[in-house]
Write an enzyme that holds these catalytic residues in place. Structure first.
Site, PDB file in Angstrom:
ATOM      1  N   ASP A   1       3.297   6.388  -5.458  1.00  0.00           N
ATOM      2  CA  ASP A   1       1.869   6.602  -5.639  1.00  0.00           C
ATOM      3  C   ASP A   1       1.122   5.267  -5.601  1.00  0.00           C
ATOM      4  O   ASP A   1       1.561   4.283  -6.208  1.00  0.00           O
ATOM      5  CB  ASP A   1       1.640   7.297  -6.985  1.00  0.00           C
ATOM      6  CG  ASP A   1       0.172   7.508  -7.293  1.00  0.00           C
ATOM      7  OD1 ASP A   1      -0.464   8.319  -6.615  1.00  0.00           O
ATOM      8  OD2 ASP A   1      -0.326   6.841  -8.232  1.00  0.00           O
TER       9      ASP A   1
ATOM     10  N   GLU B   1       2.414   5.728  -0.481  1.00  0.00           N
ATOM     11  CA  GLU B   1       1.014   6.120  -0.344  1.00  0.00           C
ATOM     12  C   GLU B   1       0.281   4.793  -0.134  1.00  0.00           C
ATOM     13  O   GLU B   1       0.072   4.033  -1.088  1.00  0.00           O
ATOM     14  CB  GLU B   1       0.500   6.824  -1.594  1.00  0.00           C
ATOM     15  CG  GLU B   1      -0.944   7.286  -1.437  1.00  0.00           C
ATOM     16  CD  GLU B   1      -1.516   7.891  -2.703  1.00  0.00           C
ATOM     17  OE1 GLU B   1      -2.338   8.811  -2.597  1.00  0.00           O
ATOM     18  OE2 GLU B   1      -1.150   7.439  -3.810  1.00  0.00           O
TER      19      GLU B   1
END
Length: 707
Positions: A349, A385
């Site tokens: 993330d 990401e």
């Protein structure tokens, strides 16, 4: 109660049971004292002072203490936020290396290191004890019978990712026993696995399962909950609320059983991990673990104003990737999940934040260097990401080798193309062929660097993408101010729910257009779990706080969307059966048997020219994929050959007649897919080179070369 405390060892960090007793070790460079706190079944606390300190590691060994023992730490030191120190021994702290946690963080002023009611805010000091509101770390028995299970190591070009939430996937599943729904055991139930196998999924990408802050105050006050889980408070412990078997260490074995069952079904497990920040938030957040253990080492604090945190995540803090102990913590965690829990890979993330050693994102950062040289981590799937919220944080295409990336430009381009936006055709061609402009031209990576997706947990579902122009996030309690405003969505003429048959037909066709584009693009496809069922969040594009039916899978949708489920299944197996859609190397435009490995064609049957790529208005294109032009050998070194295909895209609002390519005379083509139809074409539909193929408005056709 008297307990003998032996000196113990500095390694391993955390609580390690050796069969006779447990070694405890905690790293804190700036602490002046550490107390190990043991809790019995009645939550009675026994404190033991750790007197042994080696290389900033506080350690001790307790003979006779074993699995199931609950514990925590109290760490002494200066409380001086303006210098970056926030030690407070009145706060029970979670062991950063604990393998299991019992309980959730409770709400109350006790969990804050400062006096909630003081006008000085965090510069004040709280003497309230937090033990009753803080989860207890648990000593676990790591032994487990894996029955020969190993990582699957599915090749990237054969991978189909299914992004899914452990709880949401099974919470309402009628064929799973109620006591197992929403848990790791539910995820491994035959009914859950059968759905994944039937679809043809090769990997599940699980939303965060590291133990996280489930009830942050701002949500608890609204009767909401942290559902997605992007607020980790520990990086080793599986989230206890997803356990059906218990929270005193049983959750570890249950997670392992889930992984083993998925592996047995041929499905890899990828974890969505949040190493960029923690649930302790900004300077006004609670003191739960890292903040009270060694705040200035674990977190990026503002130079010259150490009271405050650097925030590249939008969540209040950022871990300090410059500090060796933080790097060790993260890599130890990653290795643990691979070696002990048999996880096949990770999706990071806001991964750009991990590369910020100073302020700018650096692809040569220590974090990447450590990963690349690590013999365990270099061999698993690594997905970034590739952005954060800091300046210069959008880094799609800039991650180093070994890494794949969520390709945000793919998502945006495909959405824009199918809703008929101008200036997208050339961009669309790049995205459909694996984004060579981002990955090959930048750093020589291969098509698997691109994780292609159209929808994900963050944003509209596929159904909502074709049903809403505007977000509907009022239920989040933020006056519809949260969530993305520019969704690149199109409601097909009516906002939200409708019974208009023409609008519904168009929406169904658009869903199929998007799904076919996703599955036939070069790169690695990721399907948002539930899109195959037609799942809707009623226009809510930020369901992070809804642990309820808005987010959970409605399995009754299968009955009403059986054609969509079957179409997805056929489409995935179609991709898996044809290597021309999942090449390991880039197209070269080289001639093979009279035609190139790839060719682009206009509706009149002529090749698309270089000048035409510069035009902004075209919305119709055909692409020829040559099955004889696959350069990579098979698993045993054999030449790989496949059928050749012609894919015709019509994102225009009117029907067109597409003339078959003049460069390929005396050929015949069989129609395989026409997205105006709810299923793959079953009957013979043959087209000769002198014919044209009708494409209704906003549709896609796939033709297979016969001769």
């Amino acid at each position: 109660m008297y307990l003998p405390l032996w000196p113990g060892n500095v390694y391993p960090l955390g609580a390690y049971w050796d069969g006779k007793g447990t070694n405890f070790a905690l790293s804190s460079e700036n602490a002046t004292g550490v107390e190990l706190c043991l809790f019995d079944r009645n939550d009675q606390e026994t404190r033991l002072t750790l007197t042994e300190v080696s290389n900033f590691i506080w350690h001790g060994y307790l003979p006779g203490v074993g699995p199931g023992q609950r514990y925590g730490y109290r760490v002494h030191g200066p409380y001086d936020p303006q210098r970056g120190f926030r030690f407070n021994p009145h706060k029970l702290l979670i062991d950063p290396y604990t393998k299991a946690l019992d309980g959730d963080v409770g709400n109350g002023s006790e969990i804050f290191g400062y006096d909630w009611n003081s006008p000085a805010q965090d510069l004040s000091f709280s003497e309230l004890d937090s033990a009753s509101l803080v989860p207890k770390s648990v000593v676990v028995d790591q032994s487990f019978d894996w029955e020969g299970d190993t990582l699957l190591q599915t090749p990237w070009h054969e991978t189909i990712i299914y992004e899914v939430h452990v709880k949401g996937f099974t919470k309402l599943h009628p064929d799973i026993p109620e006591e197992l729904r929403g848990t790791y055991a539910g995820m491994s139930h035959p009914a859950a696995i059968e759905h994944l196998q039937r679809l043809g999924i090769t990997a599940v990408e699980l939303l965060p399962i590291h133990h996280f802050l489930a009830y942050p105050g701002h949500l608890a006050d609204k009767g909401l909950k942290n559902y997605w889980g992007y607020d980790s408070i520990n990086y080793f412990a599986p989230h206890a609320a997803y356990s059906a078997s218990g929270t005193s260490g049983q959750q570890v074995a249950e997670f392992k059983e889930m992984v083993k069952a998925l592996h047995h079904a041929g499905i890899e497990v990828i974890l969505d991990v949040v190493y960029n920040h923690t649930g302790e938030g900004n300077h006004l957040g609670p003191t739960l673990s890292f903040r009270g253990i060694d705040n200035s080492n674990y977190y990026r604090i503002v130079e010259g104003n150490n009271r405050y945190y650097m925030d590249f995540t939008g969540c209040g803090n950022s871990l300090c990737m410059r500090h060796p102990q933080v790097l060790k913590l993260i890599t130890d965690s990653l290795r643990y999940w691979v070696t002990e829990m048999h996880v096949d890979g990770f999706r990071f993330d806001l991964a750009s934040a991990l590369a910020r050693e100073l302020y700018e994102v650096n692809s040569l950062a220590a974090f990447f260097n450590i990963i690349h040289q690590d013999p365990v981590l270099a061999g698993v799937k690594l997905i970034a990401e590739p952005w954060d919220v800091g300046v210069g944080g959008y880094q799609v295409g800039n991650f180093p080798v070994l890494w794949s990336e969520w390709n945000g430009r793919y998502r945006d381009t495909v959405r824009d193309f199918w809703r008929g936006e101008d200036e997208t055709l050339g961009e669309f061609a790049y995205r459909f062929t694996g984004s060579p402009d981002l990955y090959f031209q930048q750093n020589g990576r291969r098509p698997n660097a691109s994780i292609n997706f159209i929808t994900a947990h963050d944003g509209f579902t596929l159904n909502d993408l074709v049903s809403y122009n505007e977000k509907c996030n009022d239920a989040n309690g933020e006056n519809n101010q949260d969530g993305e405003n520019h969704n690149r969505s199109w409601n097909c003429g009516v906002e939200g729910v409708t019974h208009d048959p023409e609008v519904l037909q168009l929406r169904e066709r658009q869903r199929r257009n998007l799904l076919v584009t996703l599955m036939l693009s070069q790169g690695v496809p990721m399907l948002l779990g539930g899109d195959e069922l037609g799942r809707s969040q009623m226009g809510n594009n930020n369901g992070y706080c809804h642990d309820n039916t808005l987010s959970w899978f409605d399995w009754d949708l299968v009955k009403g969307n059986e054609e969509l489920v079957n179409f997805c299944r056929e489409l995935i197996y179609f991709r898996r059966g044809h290597p021309v859609f999942r090449r390991r190397k880039w197209f070269q435009g080289q001639p093979i048997r009279g035609v190139t490995d790839i060719g682009w064609y206009d509706p009149d049957g002529t090749e698309h020219t270089e000048e035409e790529w510069q035009q902004g208005y075209p919305k119709i294109i055909g692409v020829f994929l040559n099955g004889e032009g696959i350069p990579s050998p098979g698993a045993q070194g054999q030449k790989v050959r496949d059928d050749s295909f012609l894919i015709l895209f019509n994102a225009y609002w009117e029907m067109v007649e597409f003339v078959l390519p003049m460069a390929m005379p005396n050929t015949q083509w069989r129609m395989t897919i026409d997205t105006k139809e709810p299923r793959f074409i079953q009957e013979e539909r043959i087209f000769s080179a002198d014919q044209s193929v009708p494409l209704i408005a906003r549709s896609l056709v796939v033709l297979r070369l016969l001769t």
